[in-house]
Structure formats: structure tokens, C-alpha cells
Design an enzyme around this catalytic site. Structure first.
Site, mmCIF file in Angstrom:
data_model
loop_
_atom_site.group_PDB
_atom_site.id
_atom_site.type_symbol
_atom_site.label_atom_id
_atom_site.label_comp_id
_atom_site.label_asym_id
_atom_site.label_seq_id
_atom_site.Cartn_x
_atom_site.Cartn_y
_atom_site.Cartn_z
ATOM 1 C CD GLU A 280 -1.614 -2.169 -4.020
ATOM 2 O OE1 GLU A 280 -0.504 -1.851 -4.542
ATOM 3 O OE2 GLU A 280 -1.714 -2.551 -2.848
ATOM 4 C CB CYS B 156 -0.928 0.012 1.206
ATOM 5 S SG CYS B 156 -2.028 1.455 1.252
#
Length: 226
Positions: free
Chosen positions: A104, A2
């Protein structure tokens, strides 16, 4: 993994989903409006201190004095509880990052296509974190990291790691000071929301620049990289 996320709802909304009253943590109806949160910035995180919940702005990143590399921003749930770097934080510095979604990047040839990932039911995300407590004090480069887990299925085509996300009830147990490190490890292993709880769509490469903010950052684009 993340490396960017969105935290744009108000404190009120996050706390109401967690069933935390305004008498415990001051409410504020003003949206946070952070659509592109980057490492190295201060982020509102929730913790429990001496039996009371607290929302504090904490640096996203963790670098102890002996660590001669850039600050870490993530930790692996499988090893954080016992490893040298994070075991103390796992015992004494568990926290929650309230958010709306995260980003992402998926490789497409020599380029990468960013995706925005969020709960399919529209509820906030409560991402597990660990850091240097107490969080109402400044510890320099020793801030917090987001705990990640493996993307076993469904999401693995975007990235093989994802934030450890809990529902509201489990999030309260995660930060509870009476929850033992062993119980926290069990939560990480058994109680994370499944990949099926999320949706995702491609977004503009503008998210790669943390100076770009605003709702358009999370909007779906019609012509992603393939």
C-alpha cells in the site's frame, strides 16, 4: 485497496498450510519468486471445481463486455454479493489468492511512500477473490478481482481499504462449492483476519515499477518519506 502483492513461496508451501494433498493438486517445490505482482498479469489462484481443488493461472482484472472502462482489480466485500458487476461471480466464482504480503502507498506531501504488509506470524496470506469460473478456461478480460474490506483501525493510517484475508480453515470454506452466497457474505463480515494479525514496514519506491522484482522489493528501508 490492493494494487500490488507478493507471491514468492512455492505451491507446496501454500497447499500444505491449506491441508491440501498433492494427490488433489500437483505439488511443486519451486518457489514462484514473484515479489511484485501487478494487475493485468496471470496469477495462480485456488478454486474448487466439481469437488476438486485446482490452482490455475488467471488474469488479475475483470472487465465484462459492457464495461467501457479499464478492468477492475478489486471489489468491495460490502457490496460485491448484491451489486450488478459482481453478484454472479460471488455466487459461482469464489477463489483464493495465496500470497505472502501486499503493498500500500501512504501519501507524504506530494509523494507516496510504499509499505509492505504481511502476517506477523510469517504464515502465508489467503486473500479472498472472485472471478469468471471455471478458471481453467481463458475468458479474456474477465479474470478475477481481489475482495477488499475496510481498515477499521491500526492500518487505516496507511490505507482505508485492505484485502479480505482469511486463515487457512476459513479459506477452504470460502471456496467450497456447497458454501452459499449468504454464508460467504457472513465469512466476509465476521471471519477476516484482524488488523492486529499484520505487520508492515516501508519499502523502496522501486516497487512502483512492475519490472522490478526480487527479494529486495520487500526489504525494509531505513529512510522512508515522512
Amino acid at each position: 485497496m490492493c494494487g500490488r502483492f507478493a507471491q514468492f513461496s512455492s505451491r507446496d508451501e501454500y497447499l500444505q498450510f491449506l491441508n491440501i494433498s498433492g494427490d488433489t493438486v500437483p505439488y511443486d517445490p519451486q518457489p514462484l519468486d514473484r515479489y511484485n505482482v501487478a494487475p493485468g498479469t496471470r496469477v495462480l489462484i485456488l478454486s474448487e471445481q466439481e469437488g476438486n481443488c485446482s490452482l490455475d493461472p488467471v488474469v488479475w482484472g475483470y472487465r465484462p463486455e459492457w464495461w467501457g472502462k479499464p478492468p477492475l482489480i478489486n471489489s468491495r466485500s460490502e457490496t460485491a454479493a448484491t451489486g450488478k458487476m459482481f453478484s454472479k461471480l460471488w455466487r459461482t466464482g469464489r477463489a483464493i489468492v495465496p500470497a505472502n504480503g501486499w503493498f500500500e502507498w501512504k501519501k507524504s506531501g506530494s509523494r507516496k511512500q510504499p509499505y509492505y504488509i504481511y502476517r506477523s506470524d510469517g504464515r502465508p496470506l489467503f486473500m479472498a477473490a472472485i472471478g469468471h469460473a471455471p478458471f481453467n478456461s481463458d475468458h479474456g478480460h474477465e479474470g478475477f478481482v481481489i475482495v477488499t474490506t475496510s481498515s477499521n483501525q491500526g492500518m487505516v493510517d496507511i490505507h482505508d481499504r485492505r484485502p479480505l484475508v482469511f486463515d487457512a480453515e476459513v479459506a477452504r470454506i470460502w471456496i467450497n462449492e456447497s458454501t452459499t452466497p449468504e454464508e460467504a457474505a457472513c465469512l466476509a463480515d465476521k471471519k477476516a483476519l484482524a488488523e492486529s494479525a499484520f505487520r508492515w514496514h516501508p519499502v523502496s519506491a522501486r516497487v512502483g515499477n512492475p519490472h522490478n522484482q526480487g527479494k529486495e522489493i520487500i526489504n525494509k528501508i531505513d529512510e522512508p518519506l515522512t
